[in-house]
Design an enzyme around this catalytic site. Structure first.
Site, short mmCIF file in Angstrom:
data_model
loop_
_atom_site.label_atom_id
_atom_site.label_comp_id
_atom_site.label_asym_id
_atom_site.label_seq_id
_atom_site.Cartn_x
_atom_site.Cartn_y
_atom_site.Cartn_z
N THR A 1 0.84 -1.20 0.00
CA THR A 1 0.00 0.00 0.00
C THR A 1 0.87 1.25 0.00
OG1 THR A 1 -0.10 0.35 2.40
CG2 THR A 1 -1.67 -1.22 1.45
N ASP A 2 0.27 2.37 -0.34
CA ASP A 2 0.85 3.65 -0.01
C ASP A 2 0.60 3.88 1.49
OD1 ASP A 2 2.05 6.15 -0.26
OD2 ASP A 2 0.93 6.69 -2.06
N ASP A 3 1.06 4.98 2.01
CA ASP A 3 0.95 5.27 3.44
C ASP A 3 -0.51 5.33 3.90
OD1 ASP A 3 1.27 6.16 6.03
OD2 ASP A 3 1.93 8.19 5.46
#
Length: 332
Positions: free
Chosen positions: A259-261
């Site tokens: 995932t991204d953050d």
């Protein structure tokens, strides 16, 4: 690493998490994340970096501490795209960013120098390159971070960066799947939407990611963008349709998916929901990049769902096998 019992619940959960932390040394917070949460990786920001000597000590000490706790070597990640997204500044080489990379030789030079400087510090994962395609007639939020040109040119320059980074011993992570080059809002603050058909994405946005796959990119990062024509309910980073059905099954990508953050404003769901969706989508690693309660909530949710759901536990074992395979290949 071969003796690591990844079927223990704590380790199975921890290896799927990359966390940020505060401080510039192997302090009590970082030791706790490694020893008690059994994290698979950490991510660095400018606040973690004061000097080259300090950064090298931090990375090497953290990696050694993980090994001392009976863990596999630690992913130490950073966003070093060049230009506006570069956590390492002088005395490290400062590049002007992807829009200024015009030739294959430019891309190779960026990758060669960046890989050398990162690996010398003990950093083994770069959250780069950006493989998004920004059309010239769109005021893209990514216009200052993408390679200029169409999908084929982005593919050529991006794969040159991927190959150069990985030849230098640094894992490359292509982002932001399935492409955010046509979005106008920043997912750090909003939930953008891209109302494109899959057929349209296949002609443009997905082309560089297919090239990245063929170049054996170590990881692909999912965007926080909602693609209603693909999944009307969940943004890519929480979508089984996008992360598993499209990327893992249809495109047959076998590397790490992350995932991204999850601290970004595009994520309005509670951490329990996010982790559940990530596990359902068989996303290998979740990023929580800032110190705070989300780190504990993510780990506790990961533990809880893996313990009570046999299917998620089994698919989780497959995810951790991919993580360990990447560590065997790149982390020495």
């Amino acid at each position: 690493m071969t003796q690591f019992d990844f079927k223990s619940l704590s380790d199975l959960a921890g290896q799927r998490l990359i966390f940020g932390f505060e401080g510039q040394s192997l302090n009590s917070e970082l030791k706790y994340l490694i020893k008690e949460y059994r994290v698979g990786g950490i991510i660095l920001f400018r606040s973690n970096i004061e000097s080259a000597d300090q950064l090298r000590r931090l990375c090497m000490n953290a990696r050694k501490y993980a090994l001392d706790q009976g863990l596999p070597n630690l992913f130490v990640a950073v966003d070093q795209e060049g230009g506006q997204v570069a956590r390492l500044r002088k005395p490290f080489t400062e590049f002007p960013g992807n829009p200024h990379i015009k030739t294959i030789d430019d891309a190779r030079e960026f990758a060669r120098i960046t890989a050398s400087e990162l690996s010398d510090m003990g950093i083994n994962m770069n959250m780069a390159p950006v493989m998004d395609v920004a059309p010239p007639d769109v005021d893209s939020i990514m216009k200052d971070r993408v390679f200029s040109g169409g999908a084929n040119r982005v593919s050529r320059l991006g794969t040159a960066v991927i190959q150069g980074l990985q030849k230098g011993g640094v894992m490359a992570v292509a982002k932001h799947f399935p492409g955010i080059g046509r979005t106008l809002k920043d997912s750090h603050f909003f939930l953008p939407e891209l109302n494109a058909e899959l057929s349209d994405l296949k002609q443009t946005d997905l082309v560089p990611f297919e090239a990245a796959k063929k170049a054996q990119v170590s990881g692909i990062m999912l965007s926080h963008i909602l693609y209603p024509k693909l999944d009307p309910d969940w943004q890519a980073s929480l979508s089984k349709t996008i992360a598993y059905d499209l990327l893992r099954q249809d495109m047959e990508y076998q590397g790490l998916v992350m995932t991204d953050d999850l601290d970004m404003k595009a994520i309005s769901h509670d951490m329990d929901t996010c982790i559940h969706r990530i596990l359902i989508a068989q996303i290998d690693m979740a990023l929580v990049c800032h110190a705070g309660p989300n780190i504990t909530e993510a780990r506790e949710a990961m533990m809880r769902y893996l313990e009570k759901d046999g299917e998620l536990f089994e698919s989780g074992c497959a995810c951790v096998k991919r993580i360990l395979a990447a560590k065997e290949r790149f982390l020495v």
